[in-house]
Write a protein that holds these residues in place. Structure first.
Motif, short mmCIF file in Angstrom:
data_model
loop_
_atom_site.label_atom_id
_atom_site.label_comp_id
_atom_site.label_asym_id
_atom_site.label_seq_id
_atom_site.Cartn_x
_atom_site.Cartn_y
_atom_site.Cartn_z
N PHE A 28 38.70 36.24 85.45
CA PHE A 28 38.93 34.69 85.59
C PHE A 28 40.42 34.51 85.16
O PHE A 28 41.06 33.72 85.87
N LEU A 29 40.99 35.02 84.11
CA LEU A 29 42.44 34.86 83.86
C LEU A 29 43.31 35.28 84.59
O LEU A 29 44.51 34.46 85.09
N CYS A 30 43.18 36.38 85.32
CA CYS A 30 43.95 37.01 86.35
C CYS A 30 43.97 36.22 87.70
O CYS A 30 45.16 35.90 88.31
N ILE A 31 42.78 35.74 87.92
CA ILE A 31 42.66 34.94 89.21
C ILE A 31 43.52 33.54 88.91
O ILE A 31 44.22 33.16 89.63
N ASN A 32 43.43 33.02 87.85
CA ASN A 32 43.97 31.65 87.55
C ASN A 32 45.36 31.78 87.35
O ASN A 32 46.27 31.17 88.01
N PHE A 33 45.80 33.11 86.81
CA PHE A 33 47.30 33.24 86.73
C PHE A 33 48.03 33.44 88.19
O PHE A 33 48.98 32.92 88.21
N LEU A 34 47.42 34.16 89.00
CA LEU A 34 47.79 34.22 90.29
C LEU A 34 47.87 33.03 91.08
O LEU A 34 48.80 32.57 91.83
N LEU A 35 46.68 32.16 90.80
CA LEU A 35 46.95 30.69 91.41
C LEU A 35 47.92 29.82 90.69
O LEU A 35 48.79 29.21 91.61
N ILE A 36 48.27 30.04 89.66
CA ILE A 36 49.28 29.22 88.97
C ILE A 36 50.49 29.41 89.30
O ILE A 36 51.53 28.67 89.80
N ILE A 37 50.73 30.82 89.36
CA ILE A 37 52.05 31.40 89.81
C ILE A 37 52.26 30.79 91.39
O ILE A 37 53.40 30.74 91.82
N THR A 42 55.55 27.72 95.40
CA THR A 42 55.30 27.18 96.67
C THR A 42 55.75 25.59 96.56
O THR A 42 54.80 24.89 95.89
N THR A 43 56.87 25.29 97.09
CA THR A 43 57.22 24.00 96.81
C THR A 43 56.55 23.06 97.59
O THR A 43 56.47 21.62 96.95
N PHE A 44 56.00 23.24 98.88
CA PHE A 44 54.91 22.26 99.66
C PHE A 44 54.03 21.59 98.56
O PHE A 44 53.76 20.35 98.60
N PHE A 45 53.49 22.70 97.43
CA PHE A 45 52.24 22.03 96.79
C PHE A 45 52.90 21.06 95.49
O PHE A 45 52.09 20.30 95.03
N HIS A 46 53.90 20.85 95.20
CA HIS A 46 54.57 20.24 94.14
C HIS A 46 54.50 18.61 94.63
O HIS A 46 54.55 17.97 93.60
N GLY A 47 54.37 18.42 95.76
CA GLY A 47 54.52 16.90 96.17
C GLY A 47 52.91 16.80 96.85
O GLY A 47 53.06 15.61 97.38
N THR A 48 52.08 17.28 96.71
CA THR A 48 50.71 17.11 97.12
C THR A 48 49.59 16.71 95.71
O THR A 48 49.47 17.59 95.02
N ALA A 55 46.27 22.35 89.57
CA ALA A 55 46.92 23.15 88.63
C ALA A 55 46.84 22.87 87.51
O ALA A 55 46.55 23.76 86.25
N VAL A 56 46.44 21.39 87.18
CA VAL A 56 46.18 21.17 85.72
C VAL A 56 44.76 21.55 85.17
O VAL A 56 44.68 22.19 84.02
N LEU A 273 37.82 28.87 92.95
CA LEU A 273 37.03 28.98 94.23
C LEU A 273 36.78 27.78 94.93
O LEU A 273 37.02 27.81 96.10
N ILE A 274 36.81 26.50 94.29
CA ILE A 274 36.69 25.37 95.24
C ILE A 274 38.25 25.05 95.73
O ILE A 274 37.94 24.78 96.77
N TYR A 275 39.20 24.93 95.07
CA TYR A 275 40.35 24.42 95.38
C TYR A 275 41.33 25.49 95.76
O TYR A 275 42.18 25.23 96.15
N GLY A 276 41.07 26.76 95.38
CA GLY A 276 42.07 27.61 95.47
C GLY A 276 41.70 28.60 96.77
O GLY A 276 42.19 28.57 97.82
N LEU A 277 40.80 29.34 96.65
CA LEU A 277 40.23 30.54 97.70
C LEU A 277 39.60 29.72 98.90
O LEU A 277 39.76 30.25 100.06
N ARG A 278 38.97 28.52 98.80
CA ARG A 278 38.45 27.84 99.93
C ARG A 278 39.40 26.86 100.72
O ARG A 278 39.34 26.72 101.77
N ASP A 279 40.43 26.78 100.08
CA ASP A 279 41.59 25.96 100.76
C ASP A 279 42.54 26.87 101.48
O ASP A 279 43.21 27.66 101.05
N GLU A 280 42.71 26.56 102.75
CA GLU A 280 43.36 27.59 103.75
C GLU A 280 44.96 27.47 103.29
O GLU A 280 45.32 28.70 103.19
N CYS A 281 45.49 26.24 103.12
CA CYS A 281 46.83 26.45 102.72
C CYS A 281 47.25 27.05 101.32
O CYS A 281 48.08 28.07 101.35
N PHE A 282 46.43 26.98 100.38
CA PHE A 282 46.47 27.77 99.25
C PHE A 282 46.05 29.23 99.32
O PHE A 282 46.89 30.00 98.75
#
Length: 300
Positions: A28-37, A42-48, A55-56, A273-282
């Motif tokens: 779980f921590l490795c998946i979270n770490f990859l998603l946080i990095i 990705t600058t696009f995510f910083h304004g959405t 990320a929070v 899973l909900i907002y990371g792997l399911r989201d096409e952009c992410f």
């Protein structure tokens, strides 16, 4: 001889439990770490708004996973620590255990605004307002923590903080435990009402939508349902101390272990899973990061 065999058996079982938990938490921590990095790169995510809130949840879940793993390991082998150090560990656990469900509620409201009020989405969910929202989330999440620990600090004698005990979430007396549960259940009831109302509103829009809008609203409905399910797991987590205190369940050796797996670890793995792997952009951004730029799919 029988006592020695029992001790060896318990030691073996504890090690097996520890290994299973450590493997799950590392995954779980490795998946979270990859998603946080991925979010940071990705600058696009910083304004959405929804990605900032996502990320929070990743940071708060990772923090809680690390601290509860520490408490689980100490409790599994009956290792005692001083109470002042135990309180320092438990306070952020209480705080960030509440930050995640409150953030999930905010993410549900963001989806509601995006689908039901698309013309005002840019105004209501701007980056500045999202930062204010994060501050409000932490403020609301700290209210139960302040109430519970204010009563605890007022009632606990000074000598208590120097005592050595096994550090658990149940360091309060029975009355404070009931107060803690009542405060959290009121908070979760409000969040459940918000999620249900958002689901009903989005469902009405989904029935009237067509084409691409239909797909968007259907995906929004599924996301709200998953948020509701995760919130349910977080709510059941509040009842774990009472389940473990019941004379029938307390006689079962593995109840605390099962509760930790089902209601502490499971909700923490749903967010990616909900907002990371399911989201096409992410997902595209994650593939691009993992493949070191070889995956050239456009994130936006």
């Amino acid at each position: 001889m029988a006592t020695n065999n029992s001790l060896v058996g318990d030691f073996f079982q504890n090690n097996v439990k520890l290994i299973i938990v450590q493997v799950l938490i590392m995954i779980f921590l490795c998946i979270n770490f990859l998603l946080i990095i991925t979010f940071l790169k990705t600058t696009f995510f910083h304004g959405t708004a929804r990605y900032i809130l996502f990320a929070v949840t990743l940071v708060s879940d990772s923090f809680v996973l690390f601290l509860t793993d520490l408490l689980f390991t100490l409790g599994l082998f009956n290792i005692t620590i001083t109470m002042w150090l135990c309180i320092i560990i438990i306070v952020p656990v209480y705080l960030y255990s509440t930050v995640t469900p409150v953030t999930l509620t905010a993410m549900t409201l963001e989806r509601y605004v995006a689908i039901c009020m698309p013309l005002r989405h840019g105004e209501l969910c701007s980056t500045r307002r999202t930062v204010y929202c994060i501050l409000i989330i932490h403020g609301l999440s700290s209210v139960p923590c302040i109430v519970i620990f204010s009563i605890f600090f007022a009632s606990a004698p000074l000598g208590f903080y120097k005592q050595h005990h096994i550090c658990t979430m149940e360091i309060f007396d029975i009355w404070q435990s009931h107060l803690r549960t009542a405060v959290y259940q009121l908070q979760f009831l409000i969040m459940c009402i918000i999620i249900v109302c958002s689901y009903v509103k989005i469902m009405k829009v989904a029935k009237a939508a067509s084409g691409e809008n239909k797909k968007l609203t259907t995906k929004g409905l599924k996301t709200v349902v998953l948020h509701g399910f995760q919130l349910l797991l977080c709510l059941i987590q509040l009842w774990c101390p009472f389940i473990e205190a019941n004379p029938y369940f307390s006689s079962l050796k593995h109840v605390r272990y099962i509760n930790y797996i089902m209601f502490y670890l499971a909700p923490k793995c749903l967010s990616p899973l909900i907002y990371g792997l399911r989201d096409e952009c992410f997902l595209n951004a994650l593939k691009n990061f993992v493949s070191l730029g070889l995956y050239k799919r456009n994130v936006i």
